[in-house]
Design an enzyme around this catalytic site. Sequence first.
Site, PDB file in Angstrom:
ATOM      1  N   HIS A  72       0.827  -1.202   0.000  1.00 25.24           N
ATOM      2  CA  HIS A  72       0.000   0.000   0.000  1.00 25.24           C
ATOM      3  C   HIS A  72       0.871   1.266   0.000  1.00 25.24           C
ATOM      4  CE1 HIS A  72      -3.999   1.519   0.570  1.00 25.24           C
ATOM      5  NE2 HIS A  72      -3.543   2.387   1.444  1.00 25.24           N
ATOM      6  N   ARG A 128      -5.366  -1.016 -13.647  1.00 27.79           N
ATOM      7  CA  ARG A 128      -5.327  -2.303 -12.936  1.00 27.79           C
ATOM      8  C   ARG A 128      -6.428  -2.283 -11.879  1.00 27.79           C
ATOM      9  NH1 ARG A 128       0.636  -1.290 -13.398  1.00 27.79           N
ATOM     10  NH2 ARG A 128       1.585  -3.124 -14.309  1.00 27.79           N
ATOM     11  N   ARG A 173      -8.647  -2.952 -17.297  1.00 27.18           N
ATOM     12  CA  ARG A 173      -8.338  -4.389 -17.362  1.00 27.18           C
ATOM     13  C   ARG A 173      -9.190  -5.131 -16.349  1.00 27.18           C
ATOM     14  NH1 ARG A 173      -2.395  -6.424 -16.035  1.00 27.18           N
ATOM     15  NH2 ARG A 173      -2.963  -5.910 -13.901  1.00 27.18           N
ATOM     16  N   GLU A 201       0.310 -11.429 -23.276  1.00 26.99           N
ATOM     17  CA  GLU A 201       1.349 -11.626 -22.263  1.00 26.99           C
ATOM     18  C   GLU A 201       1.722 -13.087 -22.073  1.00 26.99           C
ATOM     19  OE1 GLU A 201       0.134  -9.520 -18.708  1.00 26.99           O
ATOM     20  OE2 GLU A 201      -1.901 -10.290 -18.793  1.00 26.99           O
ATOM     21  N   ASN A 229       5.754  -7.172 -19.060  1.00 28.70           N
ATOM     22  CA  ASN A 229       6.249  -7.697 -17.773  1.00 28.70           C
ATOM     23  C   ASN A 229       6.033  -9.206 -17.711  1.00 28.70           C
ATOM     24  OD1 ASN A 229       6.435  -4.967 -17.310  1.00 28.70           O
ATOM     25  ND2 ASN A 229       4.611  -4.872 -16.028  1.00 28.70           N
ATOM     26  N   ASP A 230       4.805  -9.622 -18.016  1.00 32.54           N
ATOM     27  CA  ASP A 230       4.531 -11.057 -17.992  1.00 32.54           C
ATOM     28  C   ASP A 230       5.065 -11.741 -19.243  1.00 32.54           C
ATOM     29  OD1 ASP A 230       3.349 -11.806 -15.551  1.00 32.54           O
ATOM     30  OD2 ASP A 230       1.542 -10.695 -16.089  1.00 32.54           O
ATOM     31  N   ARG A 272       9.491 -13.164 -12.783  1.00 37.85           N
ATOM     32  CA  ARG A 272       9.732 -11.718 -12.699  1.00 37.85           C
ATOM     33  C   ARG A 272      10.000 -11.245 -11.275  1.00 37.85           C
ATOM     34  NH1 ARG A 272       3.751  -9.295 -14.331  1.00 37.85           N
ATOM     35  NH2 ARG A 272       4.094  -7.518 -12.978  1.00 37.85           N
ATOM     36  N   CYS A 299       1.538  -1.982 -22.638  1.00 36.87           N
ATOM     37  CA  CYS A 299       1.342  -1.381 -21.316  1.00 36.87           C
ATOM     38  C   CYS A 299       2.287  -1.958 -20.279  1.00 36.87           C
ATOM     39  CB  CYS A 299      -0.107  -1.552 -20.864  1.00 36.87           C
ATOM     40  SG  CYS A 299      -0.581  -3.275 -20.711  1.00 36.87           S
TER      41      CYS A 299
END
Length: 659
Positions: A303, A410, A446, A544, A567-568, A578, A615
Amino acid sequence: MERSTIVRVHEGLHARPATRFVRLAKSFESEIELVRGDKSASAKSSVKLMLLGVKENQEVTVRAQGADAIEALDALVGYLENPLSGLDSDDAAPTGTSAATTAGEPVTAPAPNPLEGGLRGVAASEGVYLGPVFAHFPPDIQPVERALSPSEIDTDLATLSKAVATVQARMDKALADKTLADGDRGIVAALRDIAADESLIGDAQATIREGVDAVSAVIAAASKLAAEFGNVDDPYLNARADDVQAVGRQICLALLGQDDVSLEQIPQGAILVADDIGAWDLARAPLKRIGGIVCGHGGATSHVAIIARSHGIPAVLGLGERIVELRDAKIAAVDGNSGIVVAEPDATIRQSFEARIESAAKEREALSVFKDTVPTLRNGTIIEVAANIGSLEEIEAALEAGAMGVGLFRTELLFMRHMHLPSEDLQTETYSAAVRAFAPHPVIIRTLDIGGDKPIAGIDFPEEENPFLGWRGIRMCLDRPDIFKQQLRALLRAAVHGGLKVMLPMVSTVGEVLATRRLIDECAAELEAEGKPFARFDLGVMIETPAAVLIAPLLAKEVAFFSIGTNDLTQYVMAADRLNPTVAALNDVTNPAVMMAIEMTAKAGAEAGIMVGMCGEAAGRADLIPAFLKMGLTELSMSPASIPRAKKAIADLAATGAD
Ligand code: PEP
Ligand code: MG
């Protein structure tokens, strides 16, 4: 009197259904207990019920004793067997959480340490900072345990009631504050629920009646309850232990007539150093005054990290016990890019930080002229430079940076921040607010992308050997149409504001797209029948997985756009986790294998005439943008901080004729 039954509440008696069950139980005078195996809990305490950990399809027994026992059993067993929907939207007030983990930016592998002797933590929010330390280590409350005389018992009971009322009033006041962000409102509401629950206060009262003073009684009750939360086999409930301790602390301070050490006193430009920053503190902290954040706890997706990133505050988290080395420091240097903090930096380090800060400020200044640039190639193609966000709080920074819409919203954070699944209405409001803020630019939302490694209230994730290859993203959503349809209905309703697009994460088959489309049609038909306004949206997929790359020509026939999640994609193409620093060298988007996968996707999209964007983090890398544009990408979505640099890179390309 008792009756056994099988629980049919999808979420189990987790946060929200527990609250509903308790509300129902409290409408009867009988003493009511819920029994699971050899454990039981009062049906009138949502905290105790949550701790009982009742899941869907488990057998439980409801026991009731009193004049209305039969009616109570009928109603409560009826609820367990036929909860209608544990996900309805009748209870709009969110009871949120200080989510210990949240979705967010990927964890990057630590860079080599240029600062010998520095403390290494997690690079949680980029940027460098040098400044005075504001150490926030609120002292533990030290109770002076005192045996009470019979007359003092009544006094302490009365003082406790007053202290609880004071704390609740303080929280109510915070909740009434219109400027409190939605996520923070959820956190405060959750704390207020705990402050009102009989398991904490009732336990403290019982201890006072045994002759123990109120402060000691509250500390003991909070520690006991926190330990119960800490011992359950559920990471989400484990994280609630901190909330319980925070509430206990507030009540003790009210009993002692003391104010907490407040973050409101933080001086302008100081570095906030703390073991942990509780959700309650963070919700009220003057973030504009904070120059840097360093914590013993927390990771790149915590957070604190998300808030730091959204406010552009450099942060290093997860220093562990070494945080004490900063506690008495006067000055610290924080490098949020490499995750290193230096206490009392020497002249050389100071000079190097000052130089870096100055050059970053100069770069920011120079780049600010690109804020309103609409990057256009010489052939007239406009490149949309958009923002990745995870909450409404991040909108301001994104607009400030010059975002041309959102390329990745997200939605996980919305789900993680609450102690129950966010209602359809709350989701509709959130998505609508984002769309309105960025109009006329598009906002790509998403659908829920959550895996076995992150806790979410209300979804029971199985233990998995390989969570990244398991039940996550679109796979989980299609298996849980009760949850997925609520999000799809909210998206259809928010789409009336225009500009909303939707994309699916972790797609690996065409069937997943078709199944989603069927659900969207079902939702649209329902909304039509209910007379609720809605609009259709463009549906896209994230690319991805290697499977999605290989079948991109087939997917392109079914969707309106692709968005490449590097990223993925990088971790799956390279088979390199990752999150694992030991294979960080392999987790490289510039590896030819990954670049070829991106190119194949772009080609398939171009042949089908659909938009292809990106993205993942790579979209914000100015050094790679020329290659991506050559491949034909027309949309790049990134952290707001990277936007001006990306716009400049595109403008430079067009100006030099290299596009
Ligand atoms: C990605 O995988 O590139 C992506 C953008 O999604 P996330 O980082 O949220 O998994
Ligand atoms: Mg991803």
